[in-house]
Design an enzyme around this catalytic site. Structure first.
Site, PDB file in Angstrom:
ATOM      1  N   CYS A 235      -3.493   1.401   6.900  1.00  0.00           N
ATOM      2  CA  CYS A 235      -3.850   0.751   8.164  1.00  0.00           C
ATOM      3  C   CYS A 235      -4.329   1.749   9.205  1.00  0.00           C
ATOM      4  O   CYS A 235      -5.043   1.377  10.134  1.00  0.00           O
ATOM      5  CB  CYS A 235      -2.658  -0.050   8.680  1.00  0.00           C
ATOM      6  SG  CYS A 235      -1.138   0.895   8.647  1.00  0.00           S
TER       7      CYS A 235
ATOM      8  N   ASN B 154       0.796  -1.236   0.000  1.00  0.00           N
ATOM      9  CA  ASN B 154       0.000   0.000   0.000  1.00  0.00           C
ATOM     10  C   ASN B 154       0.830   1.288   0.000  1.00  0.00           C
ATOM     11  O   ASN B 154       0.392   2.293  -0.544  1.00  0.00           O
ATOM     12  CB  ASN B 154      -1.018   0.000   1.142  1.00  0.00           C
ATOM     13  CG  ASN B 154      -0.380  -0.194   2.494  1.00  0.00           C
ATOM     14  OD1 ASN B 154       0.722  -0.707   2.600  1.00  0.00           O
ATOM     15  ND2 ASN B 154      -1.073   0.215   3.530  1.00  0.00           N
TER      16      ASN B 154
HETATM   17  O1  TXE Z   1      -1.248  -8.837   2.918  1.00  0.00           O
HETATM   18  P1  TXE Z   1      -0.207  -9.924   3.449  1.00  0.00           P
HETATM   19  P2  TXE Z   1      -2.237  -8.933   1.673  1.00  0.00           P
HETATM   20  C1  TXE Z   1      -4.320  -6.150   5.406  1.00  0.00           C
HETATM   21  C2  TXE Z   1      -5.523  -5.636   4.641  1.00  0.00           C
HETATM   22  C3  TXE Z   1      -5.536  -6.523   3.435  1.00  0.00           C
HETATM   23  C4  TXE Z   1      -5.070  -7.830   4.016  1.00  0.00           C
HETATM   24  C5  TXE Z   1      -4.449  -8.776   3.029  1.00  0.00           C
HETATM   25  O2  TXE Z   1      -6.685  -5.844   5.391  1.00  0.00           O
HETATM   26  O3  TXE Z   1      -6.806  -6.627   2.882  1.00  0.00           O
HETATM   27  O4  TXE Z   1      -4.106  -7.466   4.981  1.00  0.00           O
HETATM   28  O5  TXE Z   1      -3.469  -8.115   2.247  1.00  0.00           O
HETATM   29  C6  TXE Z   1       4.172 -11.270   2.801  1.00  0.00           C
HETATM   30  N1  TXE Z   1       5.587 -15.454   5.481  1.00  0.00           N
HETATM   31  N2  TXE Z   1      -3.141  -5.352   5.164  1.00  0.00           N
HETATM   32  O6  TXE Z   1      -2.669 -10.323   1.377  1.00  0.00           O
HETATM   33  O7  TXE Z   1      -0.512 -11.266   2.925  1.00  0.00           O
HETATM   34  C7  TXE Z   1       3.631 -10.859   1.452  1.00  0.00           C
HETATM   35  O8  TXE Z   1       4.343 -11.492   0.420  1.00  0.00           O
HETATM   36  C8  TXE Z   1       6.278 -14.330   5.208  1.00  0.00           C
HETATM   37  C9  TXE Z   1      -2.799  -4.383   6.184  1.00  0.00           C
HETATM   38  O9  TXE Z   1      -1.582  -8.217   0.564  1.00  0.00           O
HETATM   39  O10 TXE Z   1      -0.128  -9.723   4.911  1.00  0.00           O
HETATM   40  C10 TXE Z   1       3.798  -9.352   1.526  1.00  0.00           C
HETATM   41  O11 TXE Z   1       5.142  -8.990   1.257  1.00  0.00           O
HETATM   42  N3  TXE Z   1       5.778 -13.305   4.488  1.00  0.00           N
HETATM   43  C11 TXE Z   1      -1.429  -3.870   6.029  1.00  0.00           C
HETATM   44  C12 TXE Z   1       3.483  -9.046   2.993  1.00  0.00           C
HETATM   45  O12 TXE Z   1       3.659 -10.287   3.680  1.00  0.00           O
HETATM   46  C13 TXE Z   1       4.521 -13.410   4.024  1.00  0.00           C
HETATM   47  C14 TXE Z   1      -0.929  -3.670   4.658  1.00  0.00           C
HETATM   48  C15 TXE Z   1       2.065  -8.550   3.259  1.00  0.00           C
HETATM   49  O13 TXE Z   1       1.145  -9.459   2.732  1.00  0.00           O
HETATM   50  C16 TXE Z   1       3.739 -14.563   4.279  1.00  0.00           C
HETATM   51  C17 TXE Z   1      -1.341  -4.725   3.750  1.00  0.00           C
HETATM   52  C18 TXE Z   1       4.330 -15.610   5.037  1.00  0.00           C
HETATM   53  N4  TXE Z   1       3.665 -16.727   5.319  1.00  0.00           N
HETATM   54  C19 TXE Z   1      -2.422  -5.482   4.018  1.00  0.00           C
HETATM   55  N5  TXE Z   1       2.536 -14.395   3.683  1.00  0.00           N
HETATM   56  C20 TXE Z   1      -1.016  -2.752   6.929  1.00  0.00           C
HETATM   57  N6  TXE Z   1      -0.668  -3.055   8.168  1.00  0.00           N
HETATM   58  O14 TXE Z   1      -0.907  -1.610   6.509  1.00  0.00           O
HETATM   59  C21 TXE Z   1       2.548 -13.186   3.077  1.00  0.00           C
HETATM   60  N7  TXE Z   1       3.744 -12.594   3.278  1.00  0.00           N
END
Ligand code: TXE
Length: 499
Positions: free
Chosen positions: A304, A171
């Site tokens: 967030c 984001n």
């Molecule tokens: O995030 P992910 P996603 C929230 C928001 C969104 C939801 C899903 O609600 O709709 O999360 O978003 C890495 N081991 N936020 O699926 O999966 C992944 O490759 C290690 C809030 O995009 O959490 C990426 O680099 N790493 C948030 C990062 O984690 C892993 C911002 C984030 O991906 C992993 C984004 C694993 N097992 C989404 N699985 C905020 N705090 O601002 C995934 N990743």
């Protein structure tokens, strides 16, 4: 790139962009991943494949950890403070000189509108701020001399953790990079970045600029790929000493279970469901602008800290709702590369479906849709655009409880201060929040009772000088400010016997 009139700015910006496609940056070298695999990078405003993202596996992780470890042990950990400060300041200058290029790449990777991508708070200029700020911490006092009971002398040292894995979300890739890498380097660590597999060109360029600014090879490495194939081998690698993660709460919980089993230091910056409490004495125009602006402007609610729940005193409900509707009417999404565009698309088809699904569930639960709720069609139909959406609801519905990460504002009434505080805290999250009031005593009283890591009175702020992070399911650890140094270093105590 699609050259409809609606996307003309995108077509011309992308035609002029230079970027690394499908590469990693390991040990100072931009190259293909060892895995030899890539993923498609899709531009969210058009739905078209515009680049490749390296799809790394455990072999790439190994190479990156090896490079980071070698750089740590060959001088970076021990670098004298004058040289470290000079290098970080030089890097800050290089980032500032490339602000426009970084803003364009950030928009290219995430769909964030240029207005925000080039803006101060989480835009490209923020990166230079973070490095300047932490360069300033390098040569300041680092420990204490402590009184002891015997005839000895006791002092503390602040030491680096070692190799830090930084996993970031899609984001706000520039801000997330800077908020992690700047304090980590200031403390003497080396880092491995794993940005989101959705888009990585700006992270590669950020790290390449570090090399150009003289930061030694191996100090900053960038590998990319999915969570399963690249993220997990990285966080569990025996050569990684600490993990700093920004992403969803479910992913954060999973990572914490892995790093917890290894007793590895971990910072988690996770999701939020923040409230803007609008009291009857507050300025309604300002409150509506703040709430509607956070969900409809710029990131389209994909932040967030967005105050996606407006808790409004019942006497002001009608006035607030009308003002919020007028405000979002001005913030319709458009071509992210057009400097006039105020709101961008959602990052992916998956994210768009997820947000539409949450609104739909809300409707089935009796939530009233006051505006929006649909995908944007017409010239924008191939992109992942969603109409800014305002809902009238209560705090127990799906849209009011889930972190939506889309342009959806839930308006929820309350009758008195006690109920407002109860509703604000009635969420598993605890990241941010806003209190809108002109009563200073009330502001002070209520601020002390809201369970979040950060809070704004009549506004909201984030930046290098301010600690940012959560409580409850929003995670732990702090980014920004001197507090972040605690998360990227450890204290060693030294006792000298003089008796
Ligand atoms: O995030 P992910 P996603 C929230 C928001 C969104 C939801 C899903 O609600 O709709 O999360 O978003 C890495 N081991 N936020 O699926 O999966 C992944 O490759 C290690 C809030 O995009 O959490 C990426 O680099 N790493 C948030 C990062 O984690 C892993 C911002 C984030 O991906 C992993 C984004 C694993 N097992 C989404 N699985 C905020 N705090 O601002 C995934 N990743």
């Amino acid at each position: 790139m699609t050259a409809t009139t609606a996307m003309a700015a995108t077509a011309s910006a992308v035609a002029g962009l230079r970027f690394h496609s499908g590469k990693v940056l390991v040990d100072g070298e931009i190259r293909d991943p060892i895995s030899q695999k890539t993923l498609d990078q899709i531009f969210p405003a058009t739905g078209e494949v515009v680049a490749q993202v390296a799809s790394c596996d455990a072999r790439d992780v190994d190479a990156a950890v090896g490079a980071a470890r070698a750089a740590l042990d060959s001088g970076w950990r021990e670098l004298n403070v004058k040289d470290r400060r000079r290098l970080l300041l030089g890097y800050a200058r290089a980032l500032a000189e490339h602000t426009e290029e970084l803003a364009l790449l950030q928009t290219f990777d995430s769909g964030m509108p240029m207005q925000m991508s080039a803006g101060e708070v989480i835009g490209a200029p923020a990166a230079a701020d973070y490095f300047e700020y932490y360069a300033g911490t390098v040569d300041k006092p680092i420990g204490h001399v402590l009184p002891v009971y015997g005839k000895g002398f006791d002092y503390t040292l602040r030491e680096p953790l070692g190799v830090v894995a930084c996993i970031t979300a899609w984001n706000a890739p520039v801000f997330l990079y800077a908020a992690k890498v700047a304090p980590a380097l200031a403390c003497g660590n080396t880092v491995i970045l794993k940005p989101s597999e959705i888009g990585a060109t700006v992270t590669l360029r950020l790290a390449e600029l570090a090399l150009e600014a003289g930061i030694p090879k191996g100090v900053i490495n960038v590998i990319t790929g999915t969570g399963k194939e690249c993220g997990e081998p990285l966080v569990t690698h025996a050569g990684v000493d600490a993990v700093s993660f920004t992403g969803g709460t479910a992913t954060g919980r999973h990572i914490a279970s892995l790093t917890g089993a290894q007793l590895k230091r971990t910072v988690l910056e996770l999701g939020g469901k923040s409230a803007n409490i609008v009291f009857e004495d507050g300025e309604i125009g300002l409150a509506a602008m703040l709430s509607a602006g956070m969900v409809a402007y710029g990131l389209s609610g994909q932040g967030c800290a967005c105050a996606t729940r407006a808790l409004v005193h019942r006497s002001k409900l009608e006035e607030f709702t009308k003002t919020a509707l007028d405000t979002v009417a001005f913030m319709q999404p458009g071509d992210p590369f057009d400097p006039a565009t105020m709101a961008g698309p959602l990052v992916s088809a998956r994210q768009l479906d997820r947000v539409l699904g949450i609104v739909q569930r809300g409707v089935e639960e009796g939530v009233e849709v006051r505006c929006g709720g649909n995908r944007v069609g017409g010239d924008f139909a191939s992109g992942f655009f969603m109409e800014p959406t305002v809902l009238s609801t209560t705090n127990d519905t799906t849209p009011a409880r889930e972190e939506i990460f889309g342009p959806v504002l839930s308006i929820i009434p309350f009758d008195d201060e006690e109920e407002a505080i109860r509703l604000a805290n009635d969420t598993p999250y605890g990241l941010a929040g806003v209190i809108t009031t002109n009563d200073v005593k009330r502001a002070y009283r209520v601020a002390g009772r809201i369970r979040t890591g950060t809070l704004g009175i009549n506004s909201y702020s984030v930046g290098a000088t301010i600690p940012f992070g959560g409580v409850k399911h929003s995670g732990y650890g702090r980014e920004g400010s001197l507090h972040a140094l605690d998360d990227y270093s450890q204290i060693k105590n030294v006792y000298v016997e003089l008796g």
